[in-house]
Write an enzyme that holds these catalytic residues in place. Sequence first.
Site, PDB file in Angstrom:
ATOM      1  CD  GLU A 286      -3.308   0.112   2.075  1.00 46.74           C
ATOM      2  OE1 GLU A 286      -4.291  -0.623   1.894  1.00 46.74           O
ATOM      3  OE2 GLU A 286      -3.086   0.686   3.154  1.00 46.74           O
ATOM      4  CG  HIS A 307       7.872 -29.736   0.370  1.00 46.89           C
ATOM      5  ND1 HIS A 307       8.407 -30.988   0.128  1.00 46.89           N
ATOM      6  CD2 HIS A 307       8.608 -29.195   1.364  1.00 46.89           C
ATOM      7  CE1 HIS A 307       9.414 -31.188   0.967  1.00 46.89           C
ATOM      8  NE2 HIS A 307       9.565 -30.122   1.729  1.00 46.89           N
ATOM      9  CE  LYS A 421     -12.392   1.388   1.031  1.00 51.24           C
ATOM     10  NZ  LYS A 421     -11.792   2.390   1.918  1.00 51.24           N
TER      11      LYS A 421
HETATM   12  O1  PA5 Z   1      -3.861   1.290   5.714  1.00 52.89           O
HETATM   13  C1  PA5 Z   1      -4.997   1.734   5.604  1.00 52.89           C
HETATM   14  O2  PA5 Z   1      -5.242   2.930   5.752  1.00 52.89           O
HETATM   15  C2  PA5 Z   1      -6.158   0.810   5.292  1.00 52.89           C
HETATM   16  O3  PA5 Z   1      -5.767  -0.507   5.193  1.00 52.89           O
HETATM   17  C3  PA5 Z   1      -7.217   0.910   6.383  1.00 52.89           C
HETATM   18  O4  PA5 Z   1      -6.651   0.562   7.612  1.00 52.89           O
HETATM   19  C4  PA5 Z   1      -8.406   0.022   6.076  1.00 52.89           C
HETATM   20  O5  PA5 Z   1      -8.951   0.351   4.837  1.00 52.89           O
HETATM   21  C5  PA5 Z   1      -9.481   0.169   7.157  1.00 52.89           C
HETATM   22  O6  PA5 Z   1      -9.901   1.505   7.251  1.00 52.89           O
HETATM   23  P1  PA5 Z   1     -10.727   1.988   8.479  1.00 52.89           P
HETATM   24  O7  PA5 Z   1      -9.897   1.847   9.705  1.00 52.89           O
HETATM   25  O8  PA5 Z   1     -11.068   3.416   8.195  1.00 52.89           O
HETATM   26  O9  PA5 Z   1     -11.977   1.122   8.555  1.00 52.89           O
END
Ligand code: PA5
Length: 445
Positions: A286, A307, A421
């Site tokens: 990310e 394996h 989303k």
């Molecule tokens: O790293 C990030 O920002 C994302 O992985 C969020 O943690 C994830 O989308 C969850 O978001 P939220 O805590 O707003 O529900």
Amino acid sequence: MSVRLNDRYVRGFVRDDEISKISHLAEASFDLVKSGKGAGSDYLKWLDLPVNYDKEEFARIKKTAKRIQKCCDVFVVIGIGGSYLGARAAIEFVKSPLYNNLKKDTPEIYFAGNSISSSALNDILSICEGKDVCVNVISKSGTTTEPAVTFRIFRELLEKKYGEEGARERIFVTTDAKKGKLREFSTTKGYETFVVPDGIGGRYSVLTAVGLLPIAVAGCDIVKMMAGARDARSEYAKKFSSDSDCVRYAALRNILYNKGKSIEILVSYEPALQMLCEWWKQLYGESEGKDGKSLYPSSLIFSTDLHSLGQYVQDGQRTMFETVIDIRNPRDCVKIPDDPNNIDGLNFLSGKDLSYVNSMAMTGTLLAHNDGGVANIVLEVEDRSEHSFGFLVYFFELACAISGYMMGVNPFDQPGVEAYKKNMYALLGKPGYEEHRKALEEKLN
Ligand code: PA5
């Protein structure tokens, strides 16, 4: 020291002059992190978190964890991405992937709301039947569909079972300090809340209440975990050094990337590190995977995966390198018994510890993969203690920030996560997405 970079198995692939050439870029990137002048610098609060955390909240986390331990058999942790992976990684690293099945005086812990699978949720719901349950819902935004829907389901379950008042005692919310639906809802309902601090993105949040409450409920020592992160901060974050293992890790992976290695495989010989690998994949994927750039973070558990994908690593496309986490002091000792008849021919191993066999498998594999043209960075980690976990988390977070700037990306945003989303909301008929729904329908017809 809890983490040490051993470059023995990468030396044949990276020349000294390549390291010195990239050192100025590493230093400039380190300076961007430290000065807060780089892209995404609103999200740098994790850098000083090991010393600047909210001490009052930390004490309340420990107290609440004790209360949760006493009043439930099952603790359900609802969250996704950065609001889920770190806690699970820590519990499996320090305790075990089989934590729920081990003898213990702490509750079973299940992670929900990290998919939209009704079967996965139903399994957890049936585990809860006849048991005392507490819930921790974790969401910074408070609007993420997966945890929000799952929380609605558990809220109904708890309110039916304990009444609204009783449910209030069993629901714990970790969310933004001021804004968002979950904050509003918690205030209305009077739930006990913990804060996802501003300036710390989800994937950097494991050492905040996001990770610490579930980790403490599992019986891990969160004081030692913070101490580990603090030691790593003292070791790596105070001033730039091209000899720092954290900088060397960032530099080596950039050099290998620039040489056409587009996949980094995080490897461990301990199944207990599988979720740490998942946490690491989110952190690097990310943070760096944007603008058409970056290493693809992948992971394997050896010898299990030797394996299956071992063949590919040895002989497939030469597009990867490995980063191997070597736990130097395995916790358990299992001796291989002697067999006077030696029917299986294994007496050459009689009396040896299984971890010795595991370490020979590792050395043998490192040499074989080097022979197959795969560079291996080895990160030697002292043990599977809370301290080592905290240290390792900070090591990877800082290396990721430096490395992201070296790659020329903003390591702290995640614009690509929104695309699915938007489509999903439109397809589900969420108000405000009508135009987008029309566009999608045209594409689908
Ligand atoms: O790293 C990030 O920002 C994302 O992985 C969020 O943690 C994830 O989308 C969850 O978001 P939220 O805590 O707003 O529900």
